[in-house]
Design an enzyme around this catalytic site. Structure first.
Site, short mmCIF file in Angstrom:
data_model
loop_
_atom_site.label_atom_id
_atom_site.label_comp_id
_atom_site.label_asym_id
_atom_site.label_seq_id
_atom_site.Cartn_x
_atom_site.Cartn_y
_atom_site.Cartn_z
N LYS A 206 1.12 -1.39 -0.19
CA LYS A 206 0.05 -0.06 0.18
C LYS A 206 0.91 1.15 0.03
O LYS A 206 1.69 1.44 0.69
CB LYS A 206 -0.74 0.12 1.25
CG LYS A 206 -1.84 1.00 1.52
CD LYS A 206 -2.79 0.89 2.46
CE LYS A 206 -3.80 1.88 2.76
NZ LYS A 206 -4.48 1.88 3.94
N SER B 115 -9.80 1.43 3.54
CA SER B 115 -9.06 2.47 2.29
C SER B 115 -7.94 1.64 1.59
O SER B 115 -7.34 2.02 0.57
CB SER B 115 -8.14 3.43 3.24
OG SER B 115 -7.33 2.92 4.18
N SER C 266 -9.74 -0.88 7.42
CA SER C 266 -9.18 -0.77 6.01
C SER C 266 -8.67 -1.81 5.54
O SER C 266 -8.03 -1.61 4.50
CB SER C 266 -8.18 0.78 6.11
OG SER C 266 -9.09 1.88 6.20
#
Lengths: 95, 479, 486
Positions: C79, C154, C178
Site C-alpha cells: 500500500k 482504504s 481498512s
C-alpha cells in the site's frame, strides 16, 4: 451542539485550510450532521471512567543517549520545494 | 511604594545530552545548518519518536534538586501550531500531567532568604531556528535550520512569588547554578541554552487580586532580564496611574532601546489543541530511576556554601565566590585538603587565581595550575622559604607554565634564607665589620637597627627572611 | 501453468523445487499487471525494474540455498502508505507530490529482508481516509468482481491487486477496518493484527493510536506466513509491543473442537443485507459442525463505536497531517509571498475533500471549549468499548461477525453522504478501538456474484486463535479458491 459558518471559518483557520465559499457551506452542513450523530455519546455517563488513549501495555520505551548518523544536508533538503544556503526557504515571516 | 509587582518566570533549559530527545541526531551547537537532522526530527511522513532515557534522568535530577514531587506517571502531549521551525506542526511537550510539581528553592535577597515556589517541571522538544535573509534578493524569504529541532528541554515554571527584578535575577541565577552544578545544562543565555520568559503584572500594595499580566520574551542576559522587568513594571504602573488598562499580551524586550514592545497580536488567539501524544506511551518514571538520580545528585550550591562557611570558617562572601561553580569549589577543597589552611587557601584561590583566570577569560577547568602546586607554594611561605611578595611573582609564573613552585624558586634563585644558624653567621660577620655602630646602638642610638638589617640583606643578596633577621639581630645587639 | 494464480506457499514450493524462478514469476505478475491495470487500477506506482532486480537476487539466494524464507522470491505489493526508500510514496495525495523517502518503513524492510519482491505501490484512499478507494488523488480502484463497484477501502488497491492476481499477496493498513472491509469486498483474506504487534515506523500516520499494518492474501496459510515476517517488536516504534512472536503456521491445525465462538447480537442488526447475514450465519454453522461451540455474547457499546472512532481518529489525524505544510517536502502553492497564504493554499489544494473534512472535524473536536465534550468523552467511551470485549472474551475464545453490513457498493453511491459512508465501517471499527486482532475471510457470494466476508475477532495478541479458526473454516469451504474473471 450546532456548528455555525463562523465556527467552520475559525476551525479552517486553525487547520490552515483556505476553504472556498462552497466548501465552507458544504462542511458546515456535513460537520453539523456528523456532530449531531456523535451527540449520541452524551447519553452515556462516563464519570469515573478513565479515558483510553492507547491499547498497549503502558511500558515506557526508552532509547540510550547515543548519537546516530544524521542525513547529509543535501538529502535532508532534497524533498524541499525550495531551499538555499543549506536551509529550507519559506516566505518571509512577519512577526 | 504604592504598587507592587508580581513576577513569575518560565525557564527553558537545554539538556546536555549527546543526542536529541526523540532521535539519534547530535545536539552539538553551531554546526552547518541542517546537518544534524534525520527523517525523525524533520517530521517526515510515518516517522516515530523514541524517548532519550538520559534526558529523563536529567529532568528527574533537576526535579529532585528543586524539591519537586516526581509524578510516577506523566504524559507527553502534542501542542499544535503551525510555524516553519516546527516540522511536525506540533511540539511534543507535557501539559496536564507534567514530570514533576510542587517544588521550591531559596534565594538570598537583601540580606535575607526568600522561598520561591516552583509550580512544575516538564519535558519538551526544542524548535528549529529561523534565519532572515540579508541580501535584497532574500528580503522576501526566511531560512529554516532544523539542527536544534528536537533538542531536549525542560521547562521550569515558577510560582508568581517574585516582587522585584532583583528577586527574579537572584532566582534565575540560583536556578542556573543548580543546572550547571548538576551538569545537565551549560546555562549559556547568549547561545540560548538557558532562556527565560517573565510574566509581569502590578497591583496596589496589599491587594489580593492579581493584575493583568504581560509575558516578556527575548531577554538573553541577566542584565536584560532586570532591565526588561523594571521597564515593564514602570510601564504598567504608568498605565494604571493614567487610568488605562494593561493588556494581556506578549512583549519583546528591545535591548538597544531598553524597552518592551508589544508583539503585534495575532488575529486568532492561541488554541494549541493539546492532546495526549499517541506515538508515545505514558512516561513511567520508576522508583529505580528516581533512586539512581537521587544517589548521583551532587552537593548543591546552597548546601556547599553553607558547609564552607561552617567547616572552613571562611566569610560568607568567600564561600559564595568559591562555590560559584562545582569545579572551582572542588579545586579550592583540594588546596585546603593539602594545606589545612582554609582562609589562606581562599586568599590565593579567590584572590590571585580568579584574578588571573578572569584576565584570560578562562575557567578553572582550563587552568594548567594544579591545586597541589598552590598548596606547595602556601607551604613554602609558611616555612618562610619564600617571602609573600616573591610568592606572588612565583604564582604568576606557576599559572602561566603549570610548573610547581620549588623549581621556579630555585631557577630564579629567590629562595629565602630562614635558617637561623646560617643567618646568625651572616649577622655575626656584619656586626664584626661595624663595631662602632654596634657600640652606638648599644648606647641608645636604636635607630641604627635599620642599618644592620640593610647590611644583612645586602650580605644575603636580599634573600634573608626579614622576620628571622629582625629576631636574631635583636638578640645579638642586646648582647 | 499460470504462476499468478498461486498462493505464497504454492509459489514458494515451486521456487524451492526449481520448477520456476522468482524472475519468471515476477515477469508473469508484471505482465498480469499490464493486462488488468487499465480496468482495476490497483497500483499508483509499479516498480518493474527494482522488482526484477530483487527477483534476480532472490533467485541467487535460492540457488545457494542461503537465508531462504517462505517469502523469498515471492512478488508482493505494498500500500502506498508505507515509505519505501528511494521510491516515491504518495499516500494517494497530491500534497506528497514528488516525495521520495530516504528510508524504508520497518514492515517493508522486514519483508525485503525476508526476500519478498516488491512489485509496486497500491492505490488507496488518500491518507487511508475512506471506505471505497474513491478518495485517491490518482484514480479510484475498481472491484475485480464487478468493475462498477468499489473494492472497499482504504486499502482497496491492496485488496483488489490480490483478488485480480496482480501479486501473490499485499500489505495494507487498518485504522477502522481498512484491511478487513476491502478484503471482504474483494473476496480475499485480510488480517489486522493486535495494535502494536507490527511496527508502525515509516507507515504514514492517519490515526496513531489505531493504525495497524497487516496482510492481504489468498488464504489463511499465506496470512500466517506474512504475519510471521511482519510481526515483532521494533525499537523505533514506542508503541510496539515487546512480546515473542510465535510461528503462526503452527496454529493452522484445522482443529476447533471445544472452541467457544462468541456471536454478538449487536452485529446482526436490522437493516443489514439479508444475503450477507445468510452467508455469515451459514459460516457459523460450518464452525459449529467442525466442533466449535457458538455462544451468544454482548458488546453493548457497539452503537457508539462509529462516533468514538470519528472523533478520536480525526483528532489524531488533524495533528498528524499538520506536517504537510509546503516547507520540507511535497506540494507548495505560494502565490502571494505570504507564509500564511502559502500554508493555507498548499493545504487546500494538496488535500482532497474527505481529508479536509476530517481535518476540520478533528481540529474542531480538539479546540478550546470542545475538547471535553468530544475528544475526551470519546476516549472515555472507548474504554467502555474495550471493556465490552474484555467481558465478552471471558465467555468465548473468538468473536464471529459479518465484516461489513453489505457487499461492495457501487462507485459514487455514497460519496455525497459522508455519514452513510462512515457507517460502512460499523462492524470493523470497535476492533481498532479495543486494539484487538481481526480477520476477514471469504464466506460466500451474493446472487450478483459479490464476495461476502466473515470477520473473526480475537483477544489481544491472540492472532493464533484467529488464524486457527479462520483456517478451520477455510478448510471446510471453497470460497477462498474463487477468482474473478477480468
Amino acid at each position: 451542539m450546532s456548528i455555525t459558518k463562523k465556527d467552520v471559518l475559525h476551525v479552517a483557520d486553525l487547520a490552515r485550510l483556505a476553504l472556498t465559499e462552497k466548501e465552507i457551506d458544504l462542511y458546515t452542513g456535513q460537520l453539523q450532521r456528523i456532530l449531531s450523530y456523535v451527540e449520541k455519546l452524551s447519553e452515556l455517563d462516563t464519570s469515573g471512567v478513565a479515558p483510553t488513549t492507547t491499547t498497549v501495555p503502558p511500558e515506557t520505551a526508552f532509547r540510550e543517549d547515543r548519537v546516530t548518523p544524521s542525513l547529509a544536508q543535501e538529502d535532508a533538503l532534497r524533498n524541499a520545494p525550495l531551499s538555499e544556503k543549506g536551509c529550507f526557504k519559506v516566505p518571509k515571516i512577519i512577526e | 511604594m504604592k504598587y507592587e509587582a508580581v513576577i513569575g518566570l518560565e525557564v527553558h533549559a537545554q539538556l546536555l545530552t549527546d543526542s536529541k530527545l526523540f532521535c539519534g541526531c547530535s545536539t552539538r551547537f553551531g554546526s552547518e545548518p541542517n546537518t544534524q537532522v534525520c527523517q525523525i526530527c524533520l517530521g517526515m511522513p510515518g516517522v516515530l519518536p523514541v524517548l532519550n532515557k538520559k534526558a529523563v534522568e536529567f529532568a528527574v535530577k533537576m526535579s529532585l534538586a528543586v524539591n519537586c514531587r516526581i509524578n510516577p506517571r506523566s504524559i507527553f502531549a502534542r501542542k499544535n501550531y503551525f510555524y516553519p521551525d516546527l516540522p511536525k506542526g506540533y511540539q511534543v511537550s507535557q501539559y496536564t500531567e507534567p514530570l514533576s510539581e510542587h517544588g521550591h528553592l531559596e534565594i538570598d535577597i537583601d540580606g535575607g532568604r526568600k522561598r520561591i515556589g516552583i509550580t512544575r517541571i516538564h519535558m519538551e522538544e526544542d524548535a528549529g531556528k529561523l534565519l532572515h535573509g540579508e541580501g535584497i534578493e532574500d528580503s522576501n524569504f526566511s531560512f529554516v535550520d532544523l539542527n536544534r529541532t528536537g533538542v531536549p528541554l525542560i521547562e521550569i515554571v515558577s510560582e508568581p512569588d517574585m516582587r522585584t527584578s532583583d528577586e527574579a535575577v537572584a532566582y534565575l541565577k540560583a536556578l542556573r547554578d543548580i543546572l550547571v552544578y548538576l551538569r545537565i545544562c551549560d546555562g549559556n543565555m547568549e547561545e540560548g541554552s538557558f532562556r527565560c520568559d517573565a510574566n509581569v503584572s502590578v497591583r496596589l500594595m496589599g491587594a489580593e487580586k492579581l493584575g493583568t499580566k504581560a509575558e516578556l520574551k527575548n531577554m538573553n542576559s541577566f542584565k536584560y532580564v532586570k532591565e526588561a522587568i523594571d521597564y515593564e513594571i514602570q510601564r504598567q504602573i504608568d498605565l494604571v496611574e493614567n487610568g488605562e488598562k494593561v493588556v494581556q499580551e506578549t512583549r519583546l524586550f528591545d535591548a538597544s532601546k531598553g524597552i518592551t514592545a508589544s508583539m503585534r497580536s495575532k488575529e486568532e488567539a492561541h488554541d494549541y489543541r493539546y492532546f495526549p501524544e499517541p506515538d508515545l506511551l505514558p512516561l513511567n518514571v520508576g522508583a529505580k530511576l528516581v533512586d539512581q538520580a537521587r544517589e548521583t545528585l551532587p552537593e548543591l550550591p546552597e548546601a556547599k556554601r553553607a558547609r564552607f562557611i561552617t567547616d572552613y570558617a571562611i566569610p560568607p562572601y568567600d564561600a559564595g565566590v568559591l562555590t560559584a561553580t562545582r569545579e572551582l569549589a572542588d579545586y579550592y577543597e583540594e588546596v585546603v585538603k593539602a594545606t589545612g589552611e582554609p582562609k589562606v587557601s581562599s586568599n590565593w584561590v579567590m584572590g590571585e587565581l580568579l584574578r588571573l583566570l578572569k584576565e584570560d577569560g578562562k575557567d578553572v577547568g582550563d587552568c594548567a595550575l594544579k591545586p597541589s602546586a598552590i598548596a606547595d607554594l602556601i607551604g613554602m611561605i609558611k616555612k618562610g622559604a619564600i617571602s609573600g611578595k616573591m610568592a606572588k611573582e612565583v604564582f604568576e609564573e606557576m599559572y602561566k607554565t603549570g610548573k610547581p613552585p620549588a623549581g621556579i624558586v630555585k631557577a630564579r634563585g629567590i629562595t629565602q634564607i630562614s635558617d637561623e644558624s646560617e643567618l646568625a653567621g651572616v649577622i655575626d660577620r656584619v656586626l664584626e665589620a661595624n663595631p662602632e655602630s654596634v657600640d652606638r646602638y648599644r648606647s641608645g642610638k636604636v635607630q641604627l637597627f635599620g642599618f644592620f638589617v640593610g647590611e644583612t640583606m645586602k650580605a644575603t643578596k636580599g634573600q634573608a627572611n626579614p622576620q628571622a633577621v629582625n629576631k636574631i639581630l635583636k638578640e645579638k645587639l642586646a648582647g | 501453468m499460470d504462476l499468478t494464480s498461486l498462493t505464497i506457499h504454492g509459489l514458494s514450493e515451486k521456487l524451492k523445487n526449481r520448477e520456476t524462478t522468482s524472475v519468471e514469476a515476477t515477469k508473469a505478475f508484471l505482465k498480469r499487471i499490464e493486462e488488468v491495470e487499465p480496468k482495476v487500477r490497483a497500483f499508483i506506482t509499479v516498480t518493474a525494474g527494482e522488482a526484477l532486480k530483487s527477483a534476480g537476487e532472490a533467485d541467487k539466494r535460492i540457488a545457494k540455498g542461503e537465508g531462504i524464507t517462505p517469502l523469498t522470491g515471492v512478488p508482493i505489493a505494498v500500500k502506498d502508505i508505507f515509505c519505501t526508500k528511494d521510491i516515491r510514496t504518495t499516500c494517494a495525495s497530491k500534497i506528497l507530490e514528488g516525495f521520495i523517502p530516504p528510508y524504508d518503513s520497518t514492515v517493508v524492510r522486514k519483508l525485503k529482508e525476508a526476500g519478498a519482491v516488491i512489485l509496486g505501490k497500491n492505490n488507496m484512499d488518500e491518507f487511508a481516509m475512506g471506505s471505497s478507494t474513491e478518495n485517491s488523488a490518482f484514480s479510484p480502484t475498481y472491484n475485480p468482481w464487478a468493475l462498477d463497484r468499489v473494492p472497499g477501502g482504504s486499502s482497496g488497491g491492496s485488496a483488489a491487486s490480490v483478488a485480480a492476481s496482480e501479486c501473490v499477496a499485499s500489505i495494507g493498513t487498518d485504522t477502522g477496518g481498512s484491511i478487513r472491509q476491502p478484503a471482504s469486498c474483494c473476496g480475499v483474506v485480510g488480517l489486522k493484527p493486535t495494535y502494536g504487534r507490527v511496527s508502525r515506523f515509516g507507515m504514514i500516520a492517519f490515526a496513531s493510536s489505531l493504525d495497524q499494518a497487516g496482510p492481504f492474501t489468498k488464504d489463511t496459510t499465506d496470512a500466517a506466513i506474512m504475519l510471521n515476517a511482519m510481526a515483532g517488536h521494533d525499537p523505533s516504534d514506542s508503541t510496539s509491543i515487546k512480546a515473542e512472536v510465535p510461528d503462526y503456521r503452527t496454529f493452522l491445525t484445522g482443529e476447533v473442537k471445544g472452541l467457544k465462538v462468541g456471536i454478538p447480537k449487536e452485529y446482526f442488526i436490522e437493516g443489514m443485507d439479508k444475503e450477507v447475514e445468510a452467508s455469515v450465519r451459514e459460516a457459523l454453522e460450518v464452525l459449529k459442525k467442525a466442533g466449535a461451540a457458538l455462544v451468544p455474547v454482548t458488546l453493548p457499546h457497539t452503537e457508539y463505536a462509529v462516533g468514538v472512532y470519528y472523533l478520536v481518529a480525526t483528532a489524531e489525524a488533524s495533528s498528524n497531517l499538520a506536517r504537510y505544510d509546503g516547507v520540507k517536502y511535497g506540494l507548495r502553492v505560494d502565490e502571494t509571498g505570504s507564509l500564511l497564504d502559502m500554508y493555507k493554499k498548499t493545504r487546500d489544494e494538496g488535500f482532497g475533500g474527505e481529508v479536509k473534512r476530517r481535518i476540520m472535524l478533528g481540529t474542531y473536536s480538539l479546540s478550546a471549549g470542545y475538547y471535553d465534550a468530544y475528544y475526551k468523552k470519546a476516549s472515555e467511551v472507548r474504554t467502555l468499548i474495550k471493556n465490552d470485549f474484555d467481558e465478552a472474551f471471558k465467555s468465548c475464545d473468538i468473536i464471529a461477525t459479518p465484516t461489513a453490513p453489505t457487499a461492495a457498493f457501487k462507485l459514487g453511491e455514497r460519496v455525497e453522504d459522508p455519514l452513510t459512508m462512515y457507517l460502512s465501517d460499523i462492524f470493523t471499527i470497535s476492533c481498532n478501538l479495543a486494539g484487538i486482532p481481526g480477520i476477514s475471510l471469504p464466506c460466500g457470494f451474493t446472487k450478483e456474484g459479490l464476495p461476502v466476508g466473515l470477520q473473526l475477532l480475537g483477544r489481544t495478541l491472540d492472532e493464533g486463535t484467529v488464524l486457527k479458526t479462520a483456517y478451520a473454516y477455510e478448510s471446510a469451504t471453497e470460497w477462498h479458491t474463487r477468482r474473478p474473471k477480468i
